[in-house]
Scaffold this motif. Sequence first.
Motif, mmCIF file in Angstrom:
data_model
loop_
_atom_site.group_PDB
_atom_site.id
_atom_site.type_symbol
_atom_site.label_atom_id
_atom_site.label_comp_id
_atom_site.label_asym_id
_atom_site.label_seq_id
_atom_site.Cartn_x
_atom_site.Cartn_y
_atom_site.Cartn_z
ATOM 1 N N GLY A 1 0.903 -1.113 0.108
ATOM 2 C CA GLY A 1 0.104 0.061 -0.006
ATOM 3 C C GLY A 1 0.812 1.157 -0.068
ATOM 4 O O GLY A 1 1.915 1.217 0.583
ATOM 5 N N MET A 2 0.310 2.014 -0.481
ATOM 6 C CA MET A 2 0.881 3.680 -0.576
ATOM 7 C C MET A 2 0.042 4.555 0.184
ATOM 8 O O MET A 2 -1.119 4.647 0.445
ATOM 9 C CB MET A 2 0.985 4.110 -1.963
ATOM 10 C CG MET A 2 1.833 5.393 -2.210
ATOM 11 S SD MET A 2 0.857 6.826 -2.185
ATOM 12 C CE MET A 2 1.782 7.815 -3.124
ATOM 13 N N ILE A 3 0.729 5.387 1.184
ATOM 14 C CA ILE A 3 0.185 6.357 2.045
ATOM 15 C C ILE A 3 0.726 7.602 1.233
ATOM 16 O O ILE A 3 2.056 8.077 1.392
ATOM 17 C CB ILE A 3 0.394 6.138 3.446
ATOM 18 C CG1 ILE A 3 0.094 4.761 3.734
ATOM 19 C CG2 ILE A 3 -0.322 7.512 3.920
ATOM 20 C CD1 ILE A 3 0.460 4.505 5.225
ATOM 21 N N ASN A 4 -0.122 8.661 0.779
ATOM 22 C CA ASN A 4 0.389 9.873 0.335
ATOM 23 C C ASN A 4 0.083 10.954 1.417
ATOM 24 O O ASN A 4 -1.249 11.204 1.550
ATOM 25 C CB ASN A 4 -0.192 9.945 -1.031
ATOM 26 C CG ASN A 4 -0.114 11.353 -1.678
ATOM 27 O OD1 ASN A 4 0.962 11.807 -1.543
ATOM 28 N ND2 ASN A 4 -0.720 11.906 -2.668
ATOM 29 N N LEU A 5 0.708 11.618 2.015
ATOM 30 C CA LEU A 5 0.752 12.600 2.627
ATOM 31 C C LEU A 5 0.919 13.998 1.930
ATOM 32 O O LEU A 5 1.931 14.330 1.632
ATOM 33 C CB LEU A 5 1.450 12.882 3.728
ATOM 34 C CG LEU A 5 1.256 11.697 5.208
ATOM 35 C CD1 LEU A 5 2.197 12.035 6.044
ATOM 36 C CD2 LEU A 5 -0.062 12.050 5.751
ATOM 37 N N ASP A 6 -0.294 14.772 1.443
ATOM 38 C CA ASP A 6 -0.063 15.998 0.614
ATOM 39 C C ASP A 6 -1.103 16.892 1.154
ATOM 40 O O ASP A 6 -2.169 16.575 1.092
ATOM 41 C CB ASP A 6 -0.245 15.562 -0.859
ATOM 42 C CG ASP A 6 -0.007 16.625 -1.690
ATOM 43 O OD1 ASP A 6 0.630 17.545 -1.511
ATOM 44 O OD2 ASP A 6 -0.310 16.458 -3.087
ATOM 45 N N MET A 7 -0.506 18.160 1.385
ATOM 46 C CA MET A 7 -1.475 19.012 2.020
ATOM 47 C C MET A 7 -2.053 18.931 2.957
ATOM 48 O O MET A 7 -3.343 18.606 3.186
ATOM 49 C CB MET A 7 -2.518 19.467 0.786
ATOM 50 C CG MET A 7 -1.915 20.207 -0.502
ATOM 51 S SD MET A 7 -3.035 20.640 -1.777
ATOM 52 C CE MET A 7 -4.129 21.709 -0.952
ATOM 53 N N ILE A 8 -1.163 18.782 4.245
ATOM 54 C CA ILE A 8 -1.745 18.396 5.326
ATOM 55 C C ILE A 8 -1.608 19.463 6.734
ATOM 56 O O ILE A 8 -1.533 19.323 7.715
ATOM 57 C CB ILE A 8 -1.217 17.180 5.837
ATOM 58 C CG1 ILE A 8 0.286 17.337 6.131
ATOM 59 C CG2 ILE A 8 -1.586 16.056 5.130
ATOM 60 C CD1 ILE A 8 1.092 16.049 6.774
ATOM 61 N N ASN B 1 -2.072 1.817 -11.310
ATOM 62 C CA ASN B 1 -1.107 0.579 -11.705
ATOM 63 C C ASN B 1 -1.461 -0.477 -10.842
ATOM 64 O O ASN B 1 -0.940 -1.549 -10.597
ATOM 65 C CB ASN B 1 0.361 1.183 -11.393
ATOM 66 C CG ASN B 1 0.844 1.759 -12.454
ATOM 67 O OD1 ASN B 1 1.266 1.249 -13.687
ATOM 68 N ND2 ASN B 1 0.806 3.063 -12.501
ATOM 69 N N GLY B 2 -2.810 -0.610 -10.122
ATOM 70 C CA GLY B 2 -3.345 -1.707 -9.687
ATOM 71 C C GLY B 2 -2.783 -1.948 -7.966
ATOM 72 O O GLY B 2 -3.079 -2.878 -7.307
ATOM 73 N N TYR B 3 -2.226 -0.666 -7.501
ATOM 74 C CA TYR B 3 -2.002 -0.811 -6.061
ATOM 75 C C TYR B 3 -2.905 -0.010 -5.186
ATOM 76 O O TYR B 3 -3.678 0.798 -5.569
ATOM 77 C CB TYR B 3 -0.643 -0.032 -5.800
ATOM 78 C CG TYR B 3 0.570 -0.948 -6.567
ATOM 79 C CD1 TYR B 3 0.883 -2.087 -6.177
ATOM 80 C CD2 TYR B 3 1.499 -0.021 -7.769
ATOM 81 C CE1 TYR B 3 2.109 -2.771 -6.816
ATOM 82 C CE2 TYR B 3 2.346 -0.875 -8.104
ATOM 83 C CZ TYR B 3 2.780 -2.052 -7.887
ATOM 84 O OH TYR B 3 3.925 -2.670 -8.377
ATOM 85 N N ARG B 4 -3.165 -0.546 -4.041
ATOM 86 C CA ARG B 4 -3.637 0.292 -3.236
ATOM 87 C C ARG B 4 -3.187 1.419 -2.477
ATOM 88 O O ARG B 4 -1.945 1.338 -2.519
ATOM 89 C CB ARG B 4 -4.041 -0.744 -1.812
ATOM 90 C CG ARG B 4 -4.975 -1.860 -2.134
ATOM 91 C CD ARG B 4 -4.848 -2.934 -0.868
ATOM 92 N NE ARG B 4 -5.969 -3.999 -1.179
ATOM 93 C CZ ARG B 4 -6.267 -4.931 -0.563
ATOM 94 N NH1 ARG B 4 -5.179 -5.372 0.416
ATOM 95 N NH2 ARG B 4 -7.074 -5.869 -0.895
ATOM 96 N N ALA B 5 -3.728 2.507 -2.524
ATOM 97 C CA ALA B 5 -3.297 3.793 -1.713
ATOM 98 C C ALA B 5 -4.562 4.421 -1.052
ATOM 99 O O ALA B 5 -5.435 4.551 -1.372
ATOM 100 C CB ALA B 5 -2.617 4.666 -2.937
ATOM 101 N N LEU B 6 -3.821 5.285 -0.161
ATOM 102 C CA LEU B 6 -4.604 6.303 0.831
ATOM 103 C C LEU B 6 -4.085 7.713 0.483
ATOM 104 O O LEU B 6 -2.788 7.898 0.396
ATOM 105 C CB LEU B 6 -4.636 6.050 2.038
ATOM 106 C CG LEU B 6 -5.135 4.716 2.559
ATOM 107 C CD1 LEU B 6 -5.093 4.896 3.905
ATOM 108 C CD2 LEU B 6 -6.689 4.581 2.235
ATOM 109 N N PHE B 7 -4.888 8.723 0.303
ATOM 110 C CA PHE B 7 -4.482 10.099 0.155
ATOM 111 C C PHE B 7 -5.134 10.759 1.743
ATOM 112 O O PHE B 7 -6.241 10.730 1.827
ATOM 113 C CB PHE B 7 -5.154 10.730 -1.071
ATOM 114 C CG PHE B 7 -4.704 12.184 -1.266
ATOM 115 C CD1 PHE B 7 -3.758 12.805 -0.555
ATOM 116 C CD2 PHE B 7 -5.583 13.190 -1.984
ATOM 117 C CE1 PHE B 7 -3.562 14.072 -0.878
ATOM 118 C CE2 PHE B 7 -5.255 14.409 -2.286
ATOM 119 C CZ PHE B 7 -4.107 14.878 -1.396
ATOM 120 N N LEU B 8 -3.895 11.043 2.381
ATOM 121 C CA LEU B 8 -4.258 12.033 3.532
ATOM 122 C C LEU B 8 -4.339 13.300 3.177
ATOM 123 O O LEU B 8 -3.105 13.829 2.744
ATOM 124 C CB LEU B 8 -3.438 11.406 4.830
ATOM 125 C CG LEU B 8 -3.303 10.017 4.876
ATOM 126 C CD1 LEU B 8 -2.533 9.509 6.271
ATOM 127 C CD2 LEU B 8 -4.646 9.410 5.080
#
Length: 195
Positions: free
Chosen positions: A85-92, A149-156
């Motif tokens: 999984g990918m965790i994206n911290l952008d604009m927090i 690309n078929g991966y799980r990811a969250l945008f925080l």
Amino acid sequence: RNGAFGLLQVVTRHPLQAFGRRYFDGSDAGLFTYSRRGLEAARVLRDIESERPLVFTAFSGEEQGLVGSEAWASDAAAAGLDVVGMINLDMIAYRQAGDTEDLDIIWNGASQPMADLAFEVIDAYVPELSAVEGTLTWGSSDHASFWANGYRALFLFEDSGSYTPYLHSSNDVVGLSANNFPFMLKNVKAGAALT
């Protein structure tokens, strides 16, 4: 912490790796985008042992069409890298005056197990922070390259309904666009807790 899809106490075995296949040894990896926030999370997590490596990475060219994250995610997919999984911290770090302090979590259908885990983990490890379901009404961020690309990811995200009004302007600076560092710290803690 064991999760529904195999996230274990993920740690920084490979902190701050540059982009490229040569850094992958074929084992599972969790991804976490960073800048200053990610560097702090990497510092905090660096000595924790885990079963899976945690890759901290920064992507360039987001505003030009997710160039860096698309290159990274497509290269990882082509190499057969099993990204948990990918965790994206952008604009927090922006909070509008009078706005409720909460962290928006944005996900796609395939990432539902990560989202469920995120709500549980944030409640348990960062109880002073509320997490809510967020939605994007325009634009995107680096998590989308992983979805594609078929991966799980969250945008925080700081607040999908009331994000910084200074985005991509000459006022997109510390103090105006990033105006609440105690809030940012809670958001970084949430991202670190998810690893």
